[in-house]
Design a protein around this motif. Structure first.
Motif, PDB file in Angstrom:
ATOM      1  N   GLY A   1     -10.800   8.250  -0.567  1.00 16.43           N
ATOM      2  CA  GLY A   1      -9.072   8.524   0.456  1.00 16.43           C
ATOM      3  C   GLY A   1      -9.256   9.919   0.570  1.00 16.43           C
ATOM      4  N   GLU A   2     -10.343  10.351  -0.209  1.00 17.84           N
ATOM      5  CA  GLU A   2      -9.997  12.423   0.445  1.00 17.84           C
ATOM      6  C   GLU A   2     -10.285  12.412   2.357  1.00 17.84           C
ATOM      7  OE1 GLU A   2      -8.455  13.726  -2.361  1.00 17.84           O
ATOM      8  OE2 GLU A   2      -8.291  12.317  -2.821  1.00 17.84           O
TER       9      GLU A   2
ATOM     10  N   SER B   1       1.032  -0.725  -0.060  1.00 19.35           N
ATOM     11  CA  SER B   1       0.162   0.468  -0.019  1.00 19.35           C
ATOM     12  C   SER B   1       0.549   1.597   0.151  1.00 19.35           C
ATOM     13  CB  SER B   1      -0.967  -0.143   1.467  1.00 19.35           C
ATOM     14  OG  SER B   1      -0.975   1.087   1.559  1.00 19.35           O
ATOM     15  N   ASP B   2       1.695   1.669   1.027  1.00 16.96           N
ATOM     16  CA  ASP B   2       2.547   2.483   0.729  1.00 16.96           C
ATOM     17  C   ASP B   2       3.582   2.906  -0.641  1.00 16.96           C
ATOM     18  OD1 ASP B   2       2.709   3.474   3.465  1.00 16.96           O
ATOM     19  OD2 ASP B   2       3.465   2.318   4.417  1.00 16.96           O
TER      20      ASP B   2
ATOM     21  N   SER C   1      -8.002   4.560  -4.852  1.00 16.90           N
ATOM     22  CA  SER C   1      -7.489   3.909  -5.454  1.00 16.90           C
ATOM     23  C   SER C   1      -6.943   2.449  -4.856  1.00 16.90           C
ATOM     24  CB  SER C   1      -6.354   4.126  -6.737  1.00 16.90           C
ATOM     25  OG  SER C   1      -7.064   4.499  -8.176  1.00 16.90           O
ATOM     26  N   VAL C   2      -5.733   2.763  -3.865  1.00 17.92           N
ATOM     27  CA  VAL C   2      -5.109   2.137  -2.996  1.00 17.92           C
ATOM     28  C   VAL C   2      -6.096   1.817  -2.132  1.00 17.92           C
ATOM     29  CG1 VAL C   2      -3.151   1.478  -1.598  1.00 17.92           C
ATOM     30  CG2 VAL C   2      -2.884   2.770  -3.387  1.00 17.92           C
ATOM     31  N   ARG C   3      -6.688   2.209  -0.933  1.00 21.75           N
ATOM     32  CA  ARG C   3      -8.142   2.010  -0.112  1.00 21.75           C
ATOM     33  C   ARG C   3      -8.892   0.753  -1.108  1.00 21.75           C
ATOM     34  NH1 ARG C   3      -3.335   3.571   2.338  1.00 21.75           N
ATOM     35  NH2 ARG C   3      -4.533   5.409   3.621  1.00 21.75           N
TER      36      ARG C   3
ATOM     37  N   ASP D   1       2.486   7.353  -6.484  1.00 20.60           N
ATOM     38  CA  ASP D   1       1.550   8.303  -7.173  1.00 20.60           C
ATOM     39  C   ASP D   1       0.446   7.773  -7.444  1.00 20.60           C
ATOM     40  OD1 ASP D   1       3.685  10.289  -6.877  1.00 20.60           O
ATOM     41  OD2 ASP D   1       4.030  10.010  -8.890  1.00 20.60           O
ATOM     42  N   TYR D   2      -0.129   6.794  -6.914  1.00 16.25           N
ATOM     43  CA  TYR D   2      -1.452   6.022  -7.206  1.00 16.25           C
ATOM     44  C   TYR D   2      -1.764   6.833  -5.728  1.00 16.25           C
ATOM     45  CZ  TYR D   2      -0.657   2.223  -9.915  1.00 16.25           C
ATOM     46  OH  TYR D   2      -0.135   0.653 -10.989  1.00 16.25           O
ATOM     47  N   SER D   3      -4.165   7.340  -6.139  1.00 17.66           N
ATOM     48  CA  SER D   3      -4.627   7.667  -5.569  1.00 17.66           C
ATOM     49  C   SER D   3      -4.343   6.840  -4.375  1.00 17.66           C
ATOM     50  CB  SER D   3      -5.617   8.227  -6.219  1.00 17.66           C
ATOM     51  OG  SER D   3      -6.728   7.722  -6.090  1.00 17.66           O
TER      52      SER D   3
END
Length: 417
Positions: A413-414, A286-287, A298-300, A293-295
Motif C-alpha cells: 500500500g506504499e 476497508s475505509d 494490510s487492508v489491501r 489505523d490498520y495499514s
C-alpha cells in the motif's frame, strides 16, 4: 442538501450501470442470435469476446488521456460513443457477421475508458479515507447494470424484438450525458456549488497529486517492481473469472439445467444484485479499517484475499450442484465475495502510483482484457470439447488461489512511483 461529492459519485454510478447494461444486452441477445444463425459454442465465444478486442486496446490510451485531461471529458466522450455502438449493434447483426464484429470492437474501444475515468474522478473528489466507499458505490452501479441488462433485455426482446433493449439503453446513455455535461467538473475547486467546508474536507484528505510532471514512466520501470506485477496479475485473474461468468451465465443455466431464456436471465441476475451490495460493504469496511489505523498494505491484502479465495471455493462447489437454485446460490457467493477486489487491487493503483494511476490502470486492464478474451473463448472451447463446464470452473478456481498467494507476497500500500 447532499454533498457535491456524493452527487458526483451518484452520476458515476449511473454511467457505470449503463456501461455494464450495454454489455449484458449482447449476452442475452446472443442466445436467440445463435439459434437463428446456427452458431456453435466455440463460435459463440468468439462473438462474445469481440468487444473485448477494442476494450483491450483503448485501456492504455484511455488511462493516459484520463491522467492528462481528467475523467469528466474522457468518460463523457466514451459514453457518447458506446451508446452509439449499442444503437448500431442490432442493425449490424442483421447485415453481416463482419459488421457485427466491427461494431462490437468499436463498442469495446469506447468502453475501455470507463474504469480509469471512474478511478480518476473518485481520487479527485474524495479524501483518501472515503475512496473505498466511493468505489464501492460506483461499482455497485456497475454490477446493478448486470441486473438491469439481464432482466430488462429478455422482456424488451419478447415485446419489441431484438433491437428493443439496444435502443432503450442507448437512449438512456444520451440522457445521462446531458446531465453529466452541465453538473460535473473535473475538480471540486472548479465547482461553483460546493461548500467551503466540503472543499476543505476533500483537500485535507488528499495525499497525492494529479498533475503529471514530465513524461509517463516507461514500461520497463513499471514492470521492474513486483507490486506492479501483483496488480497486473490480480487484474488478469479478476477479469478471467468475471467475464466467464458475465458472458456464459445465461448459456450455463440453459445448457446445464434446461431453463428458458427468461429464467436464465433471472437466475443470472440475482448474483449481480448481491454483488452490488457486497461491493459497498467491502468499501465501507476497508475505509473503516484504515480509519482504525490498520495499514493500507494490510487492508489491501485482506480485501483482495477475500475477493479471490471466496470465488475460488464457490466455483469448485459449483461443480457438484444438481439444481439451478443451488447453482445460483454458489454463483451469488462467488460474485459477492469477488467484489472485495474493488477494495484490493483496484484501489491499489492509486496507492503505488498516484500520479500515473490511469496509465497503470490502462496497462493492467489491457492484460486483464486479454485474459478475458482467452477465458471467454476458452470456456466455449471446453464446453464443446468436454461437454460440460466443470473443467473450466476448476481451472478458474486454481487461478484464483495461485494469484492470492502472489498478491500477499508482493503487494504493498506504499507509494512506489
Amino acid at each position: 442538501m447532499a454533498a457535491e461529492r456524493f452527487k458526483v459519485v451518484a452520476l458515476v454510478a449511473g454511467v457505470m450501470c449503463l456501461c455494464n447494461a450495454d454489455r449484458v444486452v449482447m449476452s442475452v441477445a446472443i442466445v436467440p442470435l445463435a439459434a437463428e444463425h446456427g452458431w456453435d459454442s466455440y463460435f459463440l465465444g468468439i462473438v462474445q469476446s469481440s468487444f473485448l478486442w477494442g476494450y483491450m486496446f483503448s485501456s492504455v490510451i484511455g488511462g493516459a488521456l484520463v491522467d492528462k485531461y481528467g475523467g469528466k471529458r474522457v468518460i463523457g466522450w466514451g459514453a457518447a460513443l458506446w451508446s452509439l455502438a449499442t444503437l448500431l449493434t442490432p442493425l449490424a447483426a442483421s447485415h453481416s457477421t463482419v459488421s457485427l464484429f466491427a461494431v462490437r470492437v468499436f463498442f469495446g474501444l469506447a468502453e475501455g475508458v470507463a474504469l480509469p475515468s471512474m478511478n480518476n474522478l473518485i481520487s479527485r473528489w474524495f479524501p483518501s479515507n472515503e475512496r473505498a466507499t466511493a468505489v464501492g458505490m460506483s461499482m455497485g452501479g456497475f454490477q446493478l447494470g448486470n441486473v438491469v441488462g439481464l432482466v430488462v433485455s429478455p422482456l424488451a426482446m419478447s415485446t419489441i424484438g431484438i433491437s428493443g433493449p439496444f435502443v432503450l439503453f442507448s437512449f438512456l446513455g444520451y440522457v445521462w450525458l446531458l446531465t453529466w455535461i452541465f453538473r460535473v467538473e473535473n475538480d471540486p475547486q472548479d465547482n461553483t456549488s460546493i461548500s467551503k467546508a466540503e472543499l476543505r474536507l476533500i483537500q485535507a484528505g488528499k495525499s497525492d497529486s494529479h498533475a503529471i510532471k514530465g513524461k509517463l514512466p516507461s514500461l520497463a520501470l513499471l514492470f521492474s517492481k513486483l507490486p506492479t506485477w501483483a496488480i497486473v496479475l490480480a487484474n488478469v485473474t479478476n477479469n478471467w473469472g468475471y467475464f466467464v461468468l458475465l458472458s456464459w451465465m445465461p448459456v450455463y443455466f440453459k445448457t446445464v439445467f434446461g431453463v428458458n431464456l427468461k429464467q436464465a436471465a433471472w437466475f443470472s441476475a440475482v448474483p449481480w444484485g448481491t454483488m452490488a451490495i457486497s461491493g459497498y460493504v467491502a468499501g465501507a469496511t476497508s475505509d473503516y479499517l484504515i480509519k482504525s489505523d490498520y495499514s493500507i498494505t494490510s487492508v489491501r491484502k485482506i480485501m483482495q484475499s477475500i475477493g479471490f479465495m471466496g470465488p475460488g471455493v464457490a466455483l469448485l462447489c459449483l461443480n457438484y450442484v444438481t439444481t439451478p437454485t443451488v447453482a445460483a446460490i454458489f454463483m451469488t457467493m462467488a460474485l459477492s465475495l469477488s467484489s472485495f477486489s474493488q477494495a484490493g487491487f483496484l484501489l491499489n493503483m492509486h496507492d503505488i502510483a498516484p500520479q500515473y494511476a490511469g496509465f497503470l490502470h490502462g496497462i493492467s486492464n489491457s492484460a486483464g482484457t486479454l485474459a478475458a478474451i482467452i477465458s471467454t473463448i476458452g470456456a466455449g472451447f471446453f464446453v464443446q470439447w468436454l461437454g460440460s463446464f466443470q473443467a473450466f470452473l476448476t481451472l478458474t478456481a486454481c487461478l484464483y488461489f495461485a494469484t492470492t498467494i502472489f498478491w500477499n507476497l508482493y503487494a504493498t500500500g506504499e507509494r512506489v512511483f
